[in-house]
Design a protein around this motif. Structure first.
Motif, PDB file in Angstrom:
ATOM      1  N   CYS A  24       0.837  -1.190   0.000  1.00 18.24           N
ATOM      2  CA  CYS A  24       0.000   0.000   0.000  1.00 18.24           C
ATOM      3  C   CYS A  24       0.878   1.248   0.000  1.00 18.24           C
ATOM      4  CB  CYS A  24      -0.905   0.001   1.230  1.00 18.24           C
ATOM      5  SG  CYS A  24      -2.270   1.151   1.077  1.00 18.24           S
ATOM      6  N   TYR A  26       0.568   5.098   1.057  1.00 16.16           N
ATOM      7  CA  TYR A  26      -0.277   5.976   1.866  1.00 16.16           C
ATOM      8  C   TYR A  26       0.197   7.416   1.815  1.00 16.16           C
ATOM      9  CZ  TYR A  26      -1.985   1.862   4.475  1.00 16.16           C
ATOM     10  OH  TYR A  26      -2.543   0.673   4.849  1.00 16.16           O
ATOM     11  N   LYS A 105      -2.843  -0.939  -8.355  1.00 12.78           N
ATOM     12  CA  LYS A 105      -2.016  -0.120  -7.449  1.00 12.78           C
ATOM     13  C   LYS A 105      -1.039   0.768  -8.202  1.00 12.78           C
ATOM     14  CE  LYS A 105      -2.574  -2.549  -3.221  1.00 12.78           C
ATOM     15  NZ  LYS A 105      -2.411  -3.887  -2.816  1.00 12.78           N
ATOM     16  N   ASP A 108      -2.250   4.190  -7.629  1.00 15.95           N
ATOM     17  CA  ASP A 108      -1.916   4.697  -6.300  1.00 15.95           C
ATOM     18  C   ASP A 108      -0.446   5.100  -6.247  1.00 15.95           C
ATOM     19  OD1 ASP A 108      -4.493   4.351  -5.299  1.00 15.95           O
ATOM     20  OD2 ASP A 108      -4.089   2.291  -4.704  1.00 15.95           O
ATOM     21  N   LYS A 137      -5.040  12.567  -2.232  1.00 17.94           N
ATOM     22  CA  LYS A 137      -5.210  11.556  -1.185  1.00 17.94           C
ATOM     23  C   LYS A 137      -6.598  10.937  -1.225  1.00 17.94           C
ATOM     24  CE  LYS A 137      -5.318  11.246   3.923  1.00 17.94           C
ATOM     25  NZ  LYS A 137      -5.938   9.989   3.851  1.00 17.94           N
ATOM     26  N   MET A 140      -7.068   8.054  -3.670  1.00 11.77           N
ATOM     27  CA  MET A 140      -6.166   6.907  -3.559  1.00 11.77           C
ATOM     28  C   MET A 140      -6.807   5.746  -2.796  1.00 11.77           C
ATOM     29  SD  MET A 140      -2.508   8.725  -2.770  1.00 11.77           S
ATOM     30  CE  MET A 140      -1.603   7.186  -2.691  1.00 11.77           C
ATOM     31  N   ASN A 141      -6.263   4.540  -3.019  1.00 13.54           N
ATOM     32  CA  ASN A 141      -6.614   3.327  -2.296  1.00 13.54           C
ATOM     33  C   ASN A 141      -8.119   3.085  -2.312  1.00 13.54           C
ATOM     34  OD1 ASN A 141      -3.818   2.841  -1.692  1.00 13.54           O
ATOM     35  ND2 ASN A 141      -3.953   4.410  -0.130  1.00 13.54           N
ATOM     36  N   THR A 142      -8.772   3.004  -1.163  1.00 13.72           N
ATOM     37  CA  THR A 142     -10.203   2.691  -1.141  1.00 13.72           C
ATOM     38  C   THR A 142     -11.048   3.820  -1.701  1.00 13.72           C
ATOM     39  OG1 THR A 142     -10.351   3.455   1.147  1.00 13.72           O
ATOM     40  CG2 THR A 142     -10.008   1.098   0.808  1.00 13.72           C
ATOM     41  N   ARG A 144     -10.464   5.250  -4.526  1.00  8.84           N
ATOM     42  CA  ARG A 144     -10.379   5.227  -5.991  1.00  8.84           C
ATOM     43  C   ARG A 144     -11.630   4.592  -6.585  1.00  8.84           C
ATOM     44  NH1 ARG A 144      -6.537   6.704  -8.919  1.00  8.84           N
ATOM     45  NH2 ARG A 144      -4.930   6.493  -7.348  1.00  8.84           N
TER      46      ARG A 144
END
Length: 147
Positions: A24, A26, A105, A108, A137, A140-142, A144
């Motif tokens: 990940c 972050y 990813k 990300d 931010k 990003m990640n969840t 997206r």
């Protein structure tokens, strides 16, 4: 599960694939006593079951940065973590530029890299730059959405 005797990564692309599965990127924006009222922090993390602690610790040697953190006393997992900005900009980002992540990813990582450039250019010290980082931010990640 069989005991893994060798802790040698022979193909750098393996680490890129491993990151796609269990890694990940972050970006944290936390309140602070700075001029903008916030501090921006970057963190790269890989998580594995605690039985793979030796592999996680090997990554410290392999990438010449980072640390191992047990998730908690009762958890059966641990993290390889890199949060020092110079390690991220001089080791982690160049590694994944050379051995790209080929999956979801990768987006990300691209955002993570973009935020690192904004930090290097001191944009995080301005209200406009901080707003730009917060927007990056959020996606990003969840956060997206499927594209």
């Amino acid at each position: 599960r069989p005991l893994v005797e060798s802790m040698e990564i022979t193909d750098c692309n393996w680490l890129a694939g491993f990151t796609e599965a269990d890694g990940c990127f972050y970006v944290s924006v936390v309140k602070s006593k700075t001029t903008t009222g916030f501090t921006v922090q970057l963190k790269f993390q890989l998580t594995q079951h605690s039985r793979d602690k030796q592999l996680m610790e090997y990554l410290i040697t392999y990438l010449e940065c980072g640390r191992y953190e047990a998730r908690s006393k009762n958890a059966q997992a641990g993290n390889f973590v890199v949060s020092k900005l110079s390690d991220i900009t001089k080791k982690i980002i160049p590694f994944f530029d050379k051995y790209p992540i080929i999956g979801s990813k990768s987006k990300d990582f691209a955002d993570f890299k973009l935020v690192s450039k904004l930090i290097e250019n001191k944009a995080h010290l301005t209200a406009e730059g901080l707003d730009q980082i917060k927007k990056i931010k959020e996606r990003m990640n969840t956060g997206r959405k499927e594209e």
